[in-house]
Design a protein around this motif. Structure first.
Motif, PDB file in Angstrom:
ATOM      1  N   THR A  77     -46.277  23.837   9.851  1.00 58.43           N
ATOM      2  CA  THR A  77     -46.963  24.801   8.629  1.00 58.43           C
ATOM      3  C   THR A  77     -45.940  25.426   7.743  1.00 58.43           C
ATOM      4  OG1 THR A  77     -46.851  26.605  10.238  1.00 58.43           O
ATOM      5  CG2 THR A  77     -48.670  25.124  10.564  1.00 58.43           C
ATOM      6  N   ARG A  78     -44.654  24.930   7.922  1.00 59.21           N
ATOM      7  CA  ARG A  78     -43.619  25.703   7.090  1.00 59.21           C
ATOM      8  C   ARG A  78     -43.408  27.177   7.162  1.00 59.21           C
ATOM      9  NH1 ARG A  78     -41.435  22.178   3.170  1.00 59.21           N
ATOM     10  NH2 ARG A  78     -42.318  20.309   3.131  1.00 59.21           N
ATOM     11  N   PRO A  79     -43.494  27.754   8.350  1.00 57.16           N
ATOM     12  CA  PRO A  79     -43.034  29.200   8.445  1.00 57.16           C
ATOM     13  C   PRO A  79     -41.687  29.585   7.954  1.00 57.16           C
ATOM     14  CG  PRO A  79     -42.933  28.202  10.592  1.00 57.16           C
ATOM     15  CD  PRO A  79     -43.322  27.060   9.576  1.00 57.16           C
ATOM     16  N   LEU A  80     -41.639  30.767   7.278  1.00 63.17           N
ATOM     17  CA  LEU A  80     -40.129  31.468   7.049  1.00 63.17           C
ATOM     18  C   LEU A  80     -39.541  32.153   8.544  1.00 63.17           C
ATOM     19  CD1 LEU A  80     -41.160  33.094   3.803  1.00 63.17           C
ATOM     20  CD2 LEU A  80     -40.112  30.725   4.221  1.00 63.17           C
ATOM     21  N   GLU A  81     -38.238  31.818   8.424  1.00 58.65           N
ATOM     22  CA  GLU A  81     -37.838  32.586   9.566  1.00 58.65           C
ATOM     23  C   GLU A  81     -37.491  34.092   9.146  1.00 58.65           C
ATOM     24  OE1 GLU A  81     -33.877  31.102  10.620  1.00 58.65           O
ATOM     25  OE2 GLU A  81     -34.643  29.002  11.117  1.00 58.65           O
ATOM     26  N   SER A  82     -37.882  34.758  10.324  1.00 59.68           N
ATOM     27  CA  SER A  82     -37.668  36.369  10.064  1.00 59.68           C
ATOM     28  C   SER A  82     -36.406  36.754  10.823  1.00 59.68           C
ATOM     29  CB  SER A  82     -38.862  37.120  10.720  1.00 59.68           C
ATOM     30  OG  SER A  82     -38.851  38.263  10.778  1.00 59.68           O
ATOM     31  N   PRO A  83     -35.371  37.411  10.151  1.00 53.56           N
ATOM     32  CA  PRO A  83     -34.155  37.663  10.894  1.00 53.56           C
ATOM     33  C   PRO A  83     -34.021  39.202  11.650  1.00 53.56           C
ATOM     34  CG  PRO A  83     -33.894  37.841   8.808  1.00 53.56           C
ATOM     35  CD  PRO A  83     -35.207  37.385   8.746  1.00 53.56           C
ATOM     36  N   GLY A  84     -35.275  39.717  11.430  1.00 51.87           N
ATOM     37  CA  GLY A  84     -35.336  41.033  12.063  1.00 51.87           C
ATOM     38  C   GLY A  84     -35.973  42.119  11.021  1.00 51.87           C
ATOM     39  N   THR A  85     -36.044  43.538  11.551  1.00 57.59           N
ATOM     40  CA  THR A  85     -36.927  44.499  10.776  1.00 57.59           C
ATOM     41  C   THR A  85     -36.012  45.419  10.313  1.00 57.59           C
ATOM     42  OG1 THR A  85     -37.437  45.523  12.881  1.00 57.59           O
ATOM     43  CG2 THR A  85     -38.998  43.801  12.141  1.00 57.59           C
ATOM     44  N   GLY A 163     -43.774  36.238  -5.873  1.00 52.89           N
ATOM     45  CA  GLY A 163     -42.139  36.329  -5.894  1.00 52.89           C
ATOM     46  C   GLY A 163     -41.983  37.114  -4.670  1.00 52.89           C
ATOM     47  N   SER A 164     -40.601  36.715  -4.443  1.00 52.84           N
ATOM     48  CA  SER A 164     -40.023  37.364  -3.312  1.00 52.84           C
ATOM     49  C   SER A 164     -38.659  37.453  -3.530  1.00 52.84           C
ATOM     50  CB  SER A 164     -40.347  36.604  -1.984  1.00 52.84           C
ATOM     51  OG  SER A 164     -39.867  35.491  -1.931  1.00 52.84           O
ATOM     52  N   GLY A 165     -37.794  38.490  -2.548  1.00 47.77           N
ATOM     53  CA  GLY A 165     -36.374  38.603  -2.840  1.00 47.77           C
ATOM     54  C   GLY A 165     -35.658  37.737  -1.641  1.00 47.77           C
ATOM     55  N   SER A 166     -34.407  37.953  -1.544  1.00 49.67           N
ATOM     56  CA  SER A 166     -33.578  37.228  -0.734  1.00 49.67           C
ATOM     57  C   SER A 166     -33.712  37.793   0.936  1.00 49.67           C
ATOM     58  CB  SER A 166     -32.234  37.078  -0.972  1.00 49.67           C
ATOM     59  OG  SER A 166     -31.611  38.310  -1.154  1.00 49.67           O
ATOM     60  N   ASP A 167     -34.087  38.902   0.881  1.00 49.94           N
ATOM     61  CA  ASP A 167     -34.210  39.673   2.325  1.00 49.94           C
ATOM     62  C   ASP A 167     -35.592  39.304   3.065  1.00 49.94           C
ATOM     63  OD1 ASP A 167     -34.323  41.209   4.560  1.00 49.94           O
ATOM     64  OD2 ASP A 167     -33.584  42.993   3.333  1.00 49.94           O
ATOM     65  N   LEU A 168     -35.283  38.523   4.195  1.00 55.01           N
ATOM     66  CA  LEU A 168     -36.400  37.930   4.780  1.00 55.01           C
ATOM     67  C   LEU A 168     -36.837  38.955   6.007  1.00 55.01           C
ATOM     68  CD1 LEU A 168     -35.597  34.139   4.960  1.00 55.01           C
ATOM     69  CD2 LEU A 168     -37.215  35.325   3.411  1.00 55.01           C
ATOM     70  N   ARG A 169     -36.444  39.917   6.112  1.00 58.82           N
ATOM     71  CA  ARG A 169     -36.808  40.961   7.065  1.00 58.82           C
ATOM     72  C   ARG A 169     -38.205  41.513   6.797  1.00 58.82           C
ATOM     73  NH1 ARG A 169     -31.241  44.316   7.431  1.00 58.82           N
ATOM     74  NH2 ARG A 169     -31.737  44.369   5.283  1.00 58.82           N
ATOM     75  N   THR A 170     -38.909  41.992   7.643  1.00 56.96           N
ATOM     76  CA  THR A 170     -39.874  42.719   7.481  1.00 56.96           C
ATOM     77  C   THR A 170     -39.605  44.415   7.286  1.00 56.96           C
ATOM     78  OG1 THR A 170     -41.382  41.487   8.857  1.00 56.96           O
ATOM     79  CG2 THR A 170     -42.096  43.820   8.594  1.00 56.96           C
ATOM     80  N   ALA A 171     -40.311  45.055   6.571  1.00 54.83           N
ATOM     81  CA  ALA A 171     -40.063  46.403   6.387  1.00 54.83           C
ATOM     82  C   ALA A 171     -41.160  47.468   6.590  1.00 54.83           C
ATOM     83  CB  ALA A 171     -39.288  46.552   5.024  1.00 54.83           C
ATOM     84  N   ILE A 172     -40.869  48.524   7.150  1.00 54.31           N
ATOM     85  CA  ILE A 172     -41.819  49.634   7.532  1.00 54.31           C
ATOM     86  C   ILE A 172     -41.446  50.673   7.004  1.00 54.31           C
ATOM     87  CG2 ILE A 172     -43.249  51.054   8.804  1.00 54.31           C
ATOM     88  CD1 ILE A 172     -43.012  48.382  10.910  1.00 54.31           C
ATOM     89  N   SER A 183     -43.561  42.480   3.767  1.00 58.49           N
ATOM     90  CA  SER A 183     -42.968  41.026   4.545  1.00 58.49           C
ATOM     91  C   SER A 183     -43.030  40.032   3.418  1.00 58.49           C
ATOM     92  CB  SER A 183     -43.747  40.860   5.530  1.00 58.49           C
ATOM     93  OG  SER A 183     -43.185  39.581   6.537  1.00 58.49           O
ATOM     94  N   PRO A 184     -42.022  38.916   3.435  1.00 55.68           N
ATOM     95  CA  PRO A 184     -42.170  37.964   2.612  1.00 55.68           C
ATOM     96  C   PRO A 184     -43.223  36.940   3.595  1.00 55.68           C
ATOM     97  CG  PRO A 184     -40.246  37.805   3.850  1.00 55.68           C
ATOM     98  CD  PRO A 184     -40.647  39.255   4.078  1.00 55.68           C
ATOM     99  N   ILE A 185     -43.939  36.079   2.600  1.00 54.54           N
ATOM    100  CA  ILE A 185     -44.705  35.159   3.275  1.00 54.54           C
ATOM    101  C   ILE A 185     -44.342  33.701   2.690  1.00 54.54           C
ATOM    102  CG2 ILE A 185     -46.555  36.692   4.012  1.00 54.54           C
ATOM    103  CD1 ILE A 185     -48.183  35.989   1.325  1.00 54.54           C
ATOM    104  N   PRO A 186     -44.775  32.518   3.365  1.00 51.41           N
ATOM    105  CA  PRO A 186     -44.693  31.214   2.606  1.00 51.41           C
ATOM    106  C   PRO A 186     -45.116  31.067   1.382  1.00 51.41           C
ATOM    107  CG  PRO A 186     -45.252  31.285   5.268  1.00 51.41           C
ATOM    108  CD  PRO A 186     -45.379  32.618   4.618  1.00 51.41           C
ATOM    109  N   GLY A 187     -44.483  30.332   0.485  1.00 53.93           N
ATOM    110  CA  GLY A 187     -44.857  30.055  -0.652  1.00 53.93           C
ATOM    111  C   GLY A 187     -44.280  30.848  -1.842  1.00 53.93           C
TER     112      GLY A 187
END
Length: 306
Positions: A77-85, A163-172, A183-187
């Protein structure tokens, strides 16, 4: 019972278990039960609904998917890796939590529609659009299922941005109006959600620009992205007043739904699906609901540790 035309006559098809609701909880418990040798029907009604933009799953989902024999299908399903929060709560100081030392590796950003479709396709159950009779019913129909007790009412303004940046972490990030979740999402897209009190939203509305002005972390995350879709959605925590009965159980959101628990929510779904499938089999084997009643408390217990 389920009746199917056989060319000459009707034949009766009896299922051991009918699972109503084909989201992550329903599909996962169906696959578990099928692999244990039970005949399962998964009820999936193709009703129109708003798109599910995305979701972040914690690292613990990886061994759960492997246990279900679904990890390779999940990767397709081509998920993106999430390195952290990262989070900024009550101050401008940004706290980081990475998954480098997590024994299960990274988390995952998923396209929820693709993720749900994969789980349904791999459930192994017979997918039907109406519930036949069965020996046991599992309710996985979601947060509107049955009479419920509600926590403080919350509304989420959900936005998808191109559009999304290079930071793949989730932010709160907290703001006076509530809190942001990005959060970035696929696509190549980004999901941003602003959670606010439902009463305040109904009374005063909310200006996203004002809430964004007070959220420097969130602004930096979506800088340069273009708004695609935005809509409000109910995001209130609730618990069903009855979690089980004679030959039925509620699981997933049908049992306990969370407001700000997207990061941990699917962990609870899989935990509940695995535990309750075992309880369901015990009930079918013994002809008693004692095991299913005992297991009805498992999602509540699990959430204490999330």
């Amino acid at each position: 019972m389920g009746y199917h035309i056989d060319g000459i006559r009707d034949r009766v098809q009896v299922f051991d278990v009918v699972v109503t609701g084909a989201g992550p909880a329903g599909a996962a418990v169906s696959r578990r039960l099928v692999r244990m040798g039970w005949r399962v029907a998964l009820v999936h009604r193709h009703a129109p609904r708003a798109p599910r933009f995305g979701e972040t799953l914690p690292p613990v989902v990886t061994p759960l998917l492997r246990d279900l024999g679904l990890f390779e299908a999940f990767l397709e399903t081509r998920p993106l890796e999430s390195p952290g929060t990262i989070s900024a709560w009550g101050s401008a100081r940004v706290e980081c939590r990475d998954f480098v030392s997590n024994p299960h590796g990274c988390g995952w950003h998923v396209d929820r529609d693709a993720f749900d479709e994969m789980l349904r396709a791999q459930s192994g159950a017979e997918i039907i659009d109406r519930a036949p009779e069965s020996r046991f019913v599992i309710d996985a129909t979601g947060a509107t299922s049955g009479p419920r007790d509600f926590a403080e009412q919350t509304v989420a303004i959900v936005a998808e941005l191109n559009g999304s940046g290079s930071d793949l972490r989730t932010a709160i990030e907290s703001v006076p109006q509530g809190w942001w979740y990005t959060s970035p999402i696929p696509g190549g897209k980004t999901m941003a959600m602003l959670f606010v009190d439902a009463a305040a939203y109904a009374r005063d509305g909310v200006v996203l620009g004002d809430a964004l002005e007070l959220a420097p972390l969130t602004r930096s995350r979506i800088a340069g992205a273009r708004l695609s879709i935005a809509r409000p959605a109910a995001a209130t925590a609730s618990i069903r007043r009855e979690l089980h009965g004679d030959n039925w159980l509620a699981i997933g959101d049908a049992a306990v739904a969370f407001d700000d628990g997207r990061y941990n929510q699917d962990r609870t779904h899989y935990f509940a699906a695995r535990a309750r499938s075992i309880a369901c089999v015990s009930s079918l084997d013994s002809g008693s609901t004692a095991e299913s009643k005992r297991a009805s408390t498992l999602p509540l217990r699990s959430t204490r540790y999330l």
